[in-house]
Write an enzyme that holds these catalytic residues in place. Structure first.
Site, PDB file in Angstrom:
ATOM      1  N   HIS A   1       0.833  -1.210   0.000  1.00  0.00           N
ATOM      2  CA  HIS A   1       0.000   0.000   0.000  1.00  0.00           C
ATOM      3  C   HIS A   1       0.864   1.254   0.000  1.00  0.00           C
ATOM      4  CE1 HIS A   1      -3.274   2.765   1.133  1.00  0.00           C
ATOM      5  NE2 HIS A   1      -2.373   3.298   1.950  1.00  0.00           N
ATOM      6  N   GLU A   2       1.867   1.284   0.862  1.00  0.00           N
ATOM      7  CA  GLU A   2       2.731   2.467   0.917  1.00  0.00           C
ATOM      8  C   GLU A   2       3.506   2.633  -0.378  1.00  0.00           C
ATOM      9  OE1 GLU A   2       2.184   4.553   3.089  1.00  0.00           O
ATOM     10  OE2 GLU A   2       1.012   3.263   4.415  1.00  0.00           O
TER      11      GLU A   2
ATOM     12  N   HIS B   1       1.639   4.464  -3.017  1.00  0.00           N
ATOM     13  CA  HIS B   1       1.793   5.929  -3.017  1.00  0.00           C
ATOM     14  C   HIS B   1       3.031   6.344  -3.806  1.00  0.00           C
ATOM     15  CE1 HIS B   1      -1.533   6.619  -0.376  1.00  0.00           C
ATOM     16  NE2 HIS B   1      -0.985   5.998   0.647  1.00  0.00           N
TER      17      HIS B   1
ATOM     18  N   HIS C   1       3.169   8.734  -7.051  1.00  0.00           N
ATOM     19  CA  HIS C   1       4.097   9.851  -7.177  1.00  0.00           C
ATOM     20  C   HIS C   1       4.853   9.768  -8.497  1.00  0.00           C
ATOM     21  CE1 HIS C   1       7.533  12.373  -5.177  1.00  0.00           C
ATOM     22  NE2 HIS C   1       6.847  13.061  -6.062  1.00  0.00           N
TER      23      HIS C   1
END
Length: 227
Positions: free
Chosen positions: A95-96, A99, A103
């Site tokens: 999940h991280e 991100h 980006h």
């Protein structure tokens, strides 16, 4: 009265969701992912698979303190994720990294959220004092100008909460898709990853609803004062 009911309901829902998230994370932390990879290894593999080589994976203290920092380009994994081989650790790590992928590809909601961070940071620091002063001025019969100013500041923090929703949901969708394609989650563990990330997303939904309810509460005070 209806706003107070909503705020109380949000408070209890927030407690329920947080307890459910902690329960799911604890449960799925005891079940290994299919590849037996640590959260750190999962993160590094997902980044490589998406052609991202300028993001570092680091360990941070705490529980569920995982986050991606676009400024330092680091995927920060908590102690319960970084070194663990569970499906919960894999889901959080992916999940991280979702991100980080956002980006890298210029995902619009993330770009917008990042752009308003300085403004939201200022508003967050000032809003409590301005709202307090606004309520005090109304009680003294001095008008609602300061309260409306505080409402404007609080509206920016509410906007941030709302914009966060698609960012978090999209990151989870990217995570689940990659976990499935990479074989780190199989038919048995994929639903567990989906469930854990679903409850994590619910915390952001509750935060957004709570922020909207609070905003409406102050708007009602200011409106009543103007009438």
């Amino acid at each position: 009265m209806s706003i107070w009911i909503i705020m109380i309901a949000v408070m209890f829902l927030s407690m329920f969701v947080q307890n459910s998230l902690n329960s799911r994370f604890h449960k799925y932390s005891r079940i290994p992912n299919s590849a037996r990879m640590t959260g750190a290894d999962v993160a590094r593999k997902m980044l490589r698979d998406h052609g991202i080589y300028d993001v570092e994976v680091v360990s941070v203290r705490g529980m569920l303190t995982d986050h991606y920092n676009p400024v330092t380009k680091t995927v920060n994994l908590s102690e319960g994720v970084y070194n663990q081989t569970s499906i919960a650790a894999a889901a959080v790590a992916a999940h991280e990294c979702g991100h980080a992928v956002q980006h890298a590809v210029g995902y619009a909601p993330l770009k917008f959220r990042s752009a308003i961070v300085p403004v939201v940071s200022f508003c967050s620091n000032a809003v409590s004092w301005v709202l307090l002063l606004g309520v005090l001025m109304i009680s003294l019969g001095a008008g609602s100008t300061f309260l409306w100013l505080g409402i404007g500041l609080f509206a920016m923090t509410t906007l941030f909460s709302v914009v966060t929703l698609p960012v978090e949901i999209n990151a989870s969708a990217r995570a689940v898709k990659w976990l499935d394609a990479s074989g780190i989650a199989d038919d048995q563990t994929k639903p567990m990853a989906v469930d854990a990330l679903k409850w994590a997303a619910c915390t952001y939904v509750i935060a957004a609803v709570g922020s909207i309810a609070t905003l409406l509460y102050y708007v009602s005070i200011a409106s009543s004062s103007d009438n």
